[in-house]
Design an enzyme around this catalytic site. Structure first.
Site, PDB file in Angstrom:
ATOM      1  N   ASP A  96      24.288 -16.508  16.295  1.00 18.07           N
ATOM      2  CA  ASP A  96      25.461 -16.088  17.273  1.00 18.07           C
ATOM      3  C   ASP A  96      26.127 -14.685  16.889  1.00 18.07           C
ATOM      4  O   ASP A  96      26.573 -13.991  17.681  1.00 18.07           O
ATOM      5  CB  ASP A  96      26.359 -17.105  17.820  1.00 18.07           C
ATOM      6  N   SER A 114      17.434 -25.915  15.324  1.00 21.57           N
ATOM      7  CA  SER A 114      18.352 -25.644  16.533  1.00 21.57           C
ATOM      8  C   SER A 114      19.189 -26.967  16.542  1.00 21.57           C
ATOM      9  O   SER A 114      18.785 -28.168  16.513  1.00 21.57           O
ATOM     10  CB  SER A 114      17.201 -25.823  17.853  1.00 21.57           C
TER      11      SER A 114
HETATM   12  C1  S3P Z   1      24.840 -24.042  19.542  1.00 26.75           C
HETATM   13  C2  S3P Z   1      23.600 -23.828  18.757  1.00 26.75           C
HETATM   14  C3  S3P Z   1      23.027 -22.659  18.925  1.00 26.75           C
HETATM   15  C4  S3P Z   1      23.805 -21.674  19.171  1.00 26.75           C
HETATM   16  C5  S3P Z   1      24.659 -21.893  20.474  1.00 26.75           C
HETATM   17  C6  S3P Z   1      25.559 -23.175  20.296  1.00 26.75           C
HETATM   18  C7  S3P Z   1      25.482 -25.612  19.685  1.00 26.75           C
HETATM   19  O1  S3P Z   1      21.915 -22.636  19.463  1.00 26.75           O
HETATM   20  O2  S3P Z   1      22.889 -20.245  19.261  1.00 26.75           O
HETATM   21  O3  S3P Z   1      25.396 -20.557  20.882  1.00 26.75           O
HETATM   22  O4  S3P Z   1      26.590 -25.652  20.113  1.00 26.75           O
HETATM   23  O5  S3P Z   1      24.659 -26.337  19.167  1.00 26.75           O
HETATM   24  P1  S3P Z   1      20.482 -23.484  18.942  1.00 26.75           P
HETATM   25  O6  S3P Z   1      21.000 -24.693  18.304  1.00 26.75           O
HETATM   26  O7  S3P Z   1      19.508 -23.473  20.105  1.00 26.75           O
HETATM   27  O8  S3P Z   1      20.070 -22.317  17.937  1.00 26.75           O
END
Ligand code: S3P
Length: 431
Positions: free
Chosen positions: A318, A170
């Site tokens: 996404d 993440s």
């Molecule tokens: C994001 C990371 C992703 C993504 C989100 C934006 C970011 O989430 O799904 O739309 O800006 O760091 P995760 O890191 O929780 O997977």
């Protein structure tokens, strides 16, 4: 969503032609705003995302005493410095934005005051234990609703550096720990199981932080001074994904998507489509503020489909909803596993994609951590339940463009979360 929700009717089209620009990248806009807020001196952020999510970040920063002015797509932030934020008078509302809540939690963990982060109904169902755990280990005191859900009440203070192996891939959690590391004495390390988007690392480098990267390990030293600067946000490739897929699927399409961010941690969709037969060319590549950007020319294509390997999933997280739509038009169909994270996004995206594909008459198999859609399927116009999730509204708009008969997108105003001009932009290039 209010009592009277919006709906849009999508009619099938003959082609997508011309050129379009996407809103500024949402992930990069959040990061530039947050880092500019704790930097020294002013930052001018050009091409800032018009999304409701990034507006939530700006409003929270203003409540923390940061001076911010917005003109069109330029945001000027007067940096308060690492120790210049002040206690908010009320709770901070992250709206629909998980990125706002998780990244600000990292900053607030290092502040000598108490703050409360809240969100809308969707965000209030999303897991926060993943940031509570590392930030608590660093010394913050954080209370949440039962099960590690928002709201978060954060009692910040001086933090201890930690070495943290991410249990889930993440970028939001990685960023929260790195941002907290700016307020810890010594070196904080984050180890990723698989590479996720690295905009935080790049932005920290650009603004003068003491940060280093070795393989999957990122290390940041606390209390290095960040410098405000002029920053430029490229177009959002995750928004471009809806146009890419629509132009690939609608026969006779030939579309240029200008000025799109091409950071290699975000271009997995291009790497996936090319070997399947997707005709997407990358043109005029340049590097700005450490981020690659360029134009994409996409032409209608026959696509093979296949199985997305689980290691590719974090880089496509996404884009998977719109790729599931694309899968229905491929020769072999499309399948993926290893995407349980989709169930804890703005909606349960596995369930909502499956439900809406079925409404359109498609054959789809749902797994706990993925989906399989059969190929060469005719979609028929249907009523789409977006569940207030912006990416569902846009993915099924792309589906509506190739369906038989009209498609109704319920709650269509939820596109404001990432792409307020989505329908207008689409209308300009469809014929
Ligand atoms: C994001 C990371 C992703 C993504 C989100 C934006 C970011 O989430 O799904 O739309 O800006 O760091 P995760 O890191 O929780 O997977």
């Amino acid at each position: 969503m209010g009592l009277f929700t919006s709906a849009k009717m999508i009619q099938p089209v003959k082609r997508l032609v011309g050129s379009v620009r996407m809103p500024g990248d949402k992930s990069i806009s959040h990061r530039y705003a947050i880092l500019a807020a704790i930097a020294e001196g002013p930052s001018e952020i050009h091409g800032f995302s018009a999304s409701a999510d990034c507006r939530s970040t700006l409003e929270c920063l203003k409540q923390l005493g940061v001076k911010i002015e917005c003109q069109e797509h330029t945001v000027v932030v007067q940096g308060a410095g690492l120790s210049g934020l002040r206690a908010p008078a009320a709770s901070l509302d992250a709206g629909n934005s998980g990125t706002t809540m998780r990244m600000l939690a990292g900053i607030l963990a290092g502040q000598p005051f108490r703050s409360v982060l809240t969100g809308d109904a969707s965000l209030s169902r999303r897991p926060m234990k993943r940031v509570i755990d590392p930030l608590t280990r660093m010394g913050a005191r954080i209370q949440s609703a039962e099960g590690g859900l928002p709201p978060l009440e954060i009692e910040g203070g001086t933090l201890k550096p930690i070495r943290y192996e991410l249990p889930v891939p993440s970028a939001q959690v990685k960023s929260a720990v790195l941002l907290a590391g700016l307020f810890a004495e010594g070196g904080t390390e984050v180890i990723e199981p698989v590479a996720t988007r690295d905009h935080t690392e790049i932005a920290l480098e650009q603004m003068g932080a003491d940060i280093s990267r070795r393989g999957r390990t990122i290390a940041v030293r606390g209390y290095a001074r960040l410098e405000g600067r002029k920053l430029y946000v490229p177009g959002d490739i995750s928004s471009a994904a809806f146009f890419l897929v629509a132009a690939l699927l609608v026969p006779a399409s030939n579309l240029v998507i200008e000025n799109v961010g091409l950071n290699p941690t975000r271009t997995a969709i291009l790497d996936l489509l090319a070997p399947m037969g997707g005709r997407v060319r990358v043109l005029n590549v340049e590097m700005v503020n450490g981020e690659l950007l360029g134009n994409l020319r996409v032409e209608a294509s026959r696509l093979q489909g296949g199985e997305i390997p689980p290691e590719a999933v974090p880089g496509l997280i996404d884009e998977l909803p719109v790729l599931a739509v694309l899968g229905t038009q491929t020769e072999q169909g499309l399948a993926f596993h290893g995407a349980a994270e989709l169930r804890v996004k703005e909606s349960d995206r596995i369930a909502v994609v499956a439900e809406n594909l079925r409404r359109m008459g498609a054959e789809v198999e749902e797994f706990p951590d993925g989906l399989r859609v059969a190929g060469q399927q005719k979609l028929r116009g249907a009523e789409i339940e977006t569940r207030g999730d912006h990416r569902m509204a846009m993915a099924f708009t792309a589906a509506g463009l190739i369906a038989d008969g009209p498609t109704i997108i319920r709650d269509s105003a939820c596109v404001d979360v990432s792409f307020p001009d989505f329908f207008e932009t689409l209308a300009r290039v469809t014929a």
